[in-house]
Design a protein around this motif. Sequence first.
Motif, PDB file in Angstrom:
ATOM      1  N   GLU A 120       0.813  -1.267   0.148  1.00 53.68           N
ATOM      2  CA  GLU A 120      -0.169  -0.080  -0.043  1.00 53.68           C
ATOM      3  C   GLU A 120       0.944   1.239   0.138  1.00 53.68           C
ATOM      4  OE1 GLU A 120      -2.939   0.097   3.023  1.00 53.68           O
ATOM      5  OE2 GLU A 120      -3.493  -1.883   2.857  1.00 53.68           O
ATOM      6  N   PRO A 122      -0.526   4.838  -0.031  1.00 54.08           N
ATOM      7  CA  PRO A 122      -1.696   5.789  -0.154  1.00 54.08           C
ATOM      8  C   PRO A 122      -1.281   7.222  -0.890  1.00 54.08           C
ATOM      9  CG  PRO A 122      -1.575   5.122   1.976  1.00 54.08           C
ATOM     10  CD  PRO A 122      -0.377   4.438   1.309  1.00 54.08           C
ATOM     11  N   TYR A 127      -1.877   0.409  -4.745  1.00 58.50           N
ATOM     12  CA  TYR A 127      -2.420  -0.620  -3.850  1.00 58.50           C
ATOM     13  C   TYR A 127      -2.104  -1.980  -4.463  1.00 58.50           C
ATOM     14  CZ  TYR A 127      -4.611   3.233  -1.828  1.00 58.50           C
ATOM     15  OH  TYR A 127      -4.807   4.588  -1.321  1.00 58.50           O
ATOM     16  N   SER A 148      -7.240   1.312  -8.052  1.00 58.49           N
ATOM     17  CA  SER A 148      -8.733   0.725  -7.791  1.00 58.49           C
ATOM     18  C   SER A 148      -9.865   1.534  -8.746  1.00 58.49           C
ATOM     19  CB  SER A 148      -9.441   0.889  -6.448  1.00 58.49           C
ATOM     20  OG  SER A 148      -8.253   0.001  -5.720  1.00 58.49           O
TER      21      SER A 148
END
Length: 190
Positions: A120, A122, A127, A148
């Motif tokens: 991960e 962010p 991810y 995503s």
Amino acid sequence: MKKIIIPLFALFLTGCKDHYLPKPQAYLRLEYPSPKYVRSDIPVPFEFDKNTLSEPITSITSENNGQSLGVTINYPELKGTIYLTYKKVDDNLIDLLRDTQTLTQKHTLKADAIESNLFENPNNRVYGMFYEVGGNAASQSQFYATDSLNHFINGSLYFYAKPNYDSLYPAAVYLKNDIRRIMESLEWKD
């Protein structure tokens, strides 16, 4: 008495020789230079740090009007290649994840173990998952990364040599670290 001492002495002289055994087959000790990274400069919707030990990236294939791209990173000195495949996410993220995991699981026939590590970042909206494949499998490492919403990349490490885990191990470890660097430095071009 002479009849006993002379054979014992002869036996003693012939019995004290060293016995030589053949040495087991050994592998070369392979050492590679410390990695130096530069930013990739290729016309794709993402960028990453690339090892200068690899050849310049020249192989970029496009399918479906840029919805799918293939990038090849060659390491001739290590006899290995990292293949990256980029796909645009259009309500198909679950299918992309399933396909990538299925591809990794196909290596269970030859692999001794498959270890998965969650990734991960962010800050860069990255991810994914990194898979280490142990044993004489065709691919020693695989991974995927996504934001995503729009972008999805999966990658695989392959050697153009017969899979022999013991002899490929130094190169596999070196390239696994490069794959981790690719994942850590990955940024999407929006």
